[in-house]
Write a protein that holds these residues in place. Structure first.
Motif, PDB file in Angstrom:
ATOM      1  N   UNK A 191       0.824  -1.208   0.000  1.00  0.00           N
ATOM      2  CA  UNK A 191       0.000   0.000   0.000  1.00  0.00           C
ATOM      3  C   UNK A 191       0.858   1.257   0.000  1.00  0.00           C
ATOM      4  N   UNK A 192       0.216   2.385  -0.237  1.00  0.00           N
ATOM      5  CA  UNK A 192       0.910   3.679  -0.238  1.00  0.00           C
ATOM      6  C   UNK A 192       0.831   4.368   1.121  1.00  0.00           C
ATOM      7  N   UNK A 193       0.130   3.757   2.049  1.00  0.00           N
ATOM      8  CA  UNK A 193       0.087   4.240   3.426  1.00  0.00           C
ATOM      9  C   UNK A 193       0.440   3.086   4.351  1.00  0.00           C
ATOM     10  N   UNK A 194       1.217   3.379   5.394  1.00  0.00           N
ATOM     11  CA  UNK A 194       1.637   2.366   6.352  1.00  0.00           C
ATOM     12  C   UNK A 194       1.177   2.772   7.744  1.00  0.00           C
ATOM     13  N   UNK A 195       0.495   1.881   8.424  1.00  0.00           N
ATOM     14  CA  UNK A 195       0.116   2.097   9.820  1.00  0.00           C
ATOM     15  C   UNK A 195       0.944   1.166  10.685  1.00  0.00           C
ATOM     16  N   UNK A 196       1.533   1.718  11.738  1.00  0.00           N
ATOM     17  CA  UNK A 196       2.297   0.883  12.684  1.00  0.00           C
ATOM     18  C   UNK A 196       1.397   0.428  13.820  1.00  0.00           C
ATOM     19  N   UNK A 197       1.662  -0.759  14.282  1.00  0.00           N
ATOM     20  CA  UNK A 197       0.916  -1.313  15.402  1.00  0.00           C
ATOM     21  C   UNK A 197       1.877  -2.126  16.247  1.00  0.00           C
ATOM     22  N   UNK A 198       1.647  -2.178  17.553  1.00  0.00           N
ATOM     23  CA  UNK A 198       2.428  -3.011  18.457  1.00  0.00           C
ATOM     24  C   UNK A 198       1.531  -4.067  19.083  1.00  0.00           C
ATOM     25  N   UNK A 199       2.132  -5.194  19.423  1.00  0.00           N
ATOM     26  CA  UNK A 199       1.363  -6.328  19.909  1.00  0.00           C
ATOM     27  C   UNK A 199       0.843  -6.154  21.326  1.00  0.00           C
ATOM     28  N   UNK A 200       1.313  -5.117  22.034  1.00  0.00           N
ATOM     29  CA  UNK A 200       0.840  -4.862  23.398  1.00  0.00           C
ATOM     30  C   UNK A 200      -0.410  -3.994  23.435  1.00  0.00           C
ATOM     31  N   UNK A 201      -0.770  -3.386  22.314  1.00  0.00           N
ATOM     32  CA  UNK A 201      -1.706  -2.267  22.342  1.00  0.00           C
ATOM     33  C   UNK A 201      -3.019  -2.579  21.626  1.00  0.00           C
ATOM     34  N   UNK A 202      -3.875  -1.581  21.575  1.00  0.00           N
ATOM     35  CA  UNK A 202      -5.238  -1.781  21.075  1.00  0.00           C
ATOM     36  C   UNK A 202      -5.658  -0.558  20.273  1.00  0.00           C
TER      37      UNK A 202
END
Length: 340
Positions: free
Chosen positions: A86-97
């Motif tokens: 994709x042309x947009x990247x969202x970061x996420x961590x496994x501890x969070x919601x």
């Protein structure tokens, strides 16, 4: 038949995150914005993390997962970035919601603001404010920074975003590179590097991510997130900012003459910043000569043609200094900068 290109690639590295992983994954799969791929990188986990990822892959075609030998969060994140479509990247961590509207709100913002390269959100502190008061105050502070100007001018105090709340344009990775590895906070370094190269960042006013505070959070226990490594990492970026924003005829003074403040400030000299002296309010320090530079009181700010870099401990000290500076007619970014 080739799958259609998604609008967003969500990238999440995880190491031994089995206890919280399902909550994090479910929060992304429950987003109201559905045109995404979810790239989960197992960083050589020794628990049941990989099995959980494989179960999600089997039940939702948007989930893409793979494993690498244990190499650390920056390497794992970069491995995920190498797979995005994709042309947009969202970061996420496994501890969070992530709350259900997170991706939708961020995509809409970036589509409507082409001048912005990175957007975060306000976050909800998911820890215990009684036992982790310092971390909670840090979260509260990040939530005050919304506009590109505020984020830019205050970026040298502390990291201005909760990493798992960020979304950025893939072209930034292509132009300026991804996460650096080593003993440094990889997210903070990325933001400082990008902003030093002209990238504008903003933050949504909604709290769209719950930023949890487990005992094993990397920012608590990781060597790369130690205080010393934070200052080593950000010093060249602060020095570059000073070279580009402070008039050559102005003298650089450091506010804070304690040992820790001096050690952190002296890192700037490695990058060509000339420090003229120290400023402190402690009468026992005023008049001393330390590292060849005299300690003076705050009157120096009015008597000299100078720019002040403040290395003070804690938000309360910075707030008190700002009250003093504003009362004297000094402006953040023009007459002084906060560096801790």
């Amino acid at each position: 038949m080739q799958p259609s290109t998604p609008s967003v690639s969500v990238v999440m590295p995880v190491y031994n995150g089995a206890n919280a992983l399902s909550t994090a994954v479910d929060s992304i799969l429950a987003q109201t914005f559905t045109d995404f791929e979810f790239i989960i990188v197992d960083d050589g986990s020794t628990d049941s993390t990989l099995k959980i990822i494989q179960e999600y892959i089997a039940h939702d075609e948007r989930v893409r997962g793979f494993t690498i030998p244990h190499s650390g969060v920056a390497t794992a994140a970069n491995a995920g970035l190498s797979k995005v479509r994709a042309r947009l990247i969202a970061r996420m961590d496994a501890d969070d919601y992530s709350l259900p509207e997170r991706l939708n709100q961020q995509v809409a913002y970036l589509h409507g603001h082409p001048e912005i390269g990175l957007v975060g959100t306000r976050v909800t502190f998911g820890g215990d404010r009684n036992t982790a008061g310092g971390y909670a105050r840090y979260v509260d502070w990040t939530n005050t920074l919304l506009t590109p100007d505020d984020i830019s001018i205050r970026r040298f105090q502390e990291a201005p975003f909760a990493h798992p709340s960020t979304m950025y344009r893939t072209e930034l990775i292509e132009r300026f590179g991804g996460y650096k590895t080593g003993n440094l906070p990889e997210d903070y370094e990325l933001w400082l590097r990008w902003m030093s190269l002209g990238v504008k960042a903003a933050k949504l006013p909604q709290e769209l991510v719950v930023w949890n505070d487990p005992p094993n959070r990397l920012s608590r226990i990781g060597e790369q997130c130690s205080v010393d490594n934070f200052y080593k990492m950000k010093s060249p970026y602060l020095a570059d900012w000073l070279h580009n924003n402070v008039a050559p005829d102005k003298k650089i003074y450091i506010i804070g003459a304690g040992k820790s403040s001096r050690q952190r400030a002296l890192l700037l000299e490695q990058y060509g910043v000339v420090i003229s002296g120290w400023i402190d309010v402690d009468p026992k320090k005023i008049g001393n000569v330390v590292h060849g530079k005299r300690v003076t009181g705050r009157e120096t700010l009015e008597q000299e043609n100078c720019f002040a870099v403040a290395y003070l401990a804690g938000h309360d000290a910075n707030e008190q200094l700002e009250e003093f500076m504003q009362a004297k007619g000094f402006t953040l970014g023009t007459d002084y900068i906060l560096a801790s």
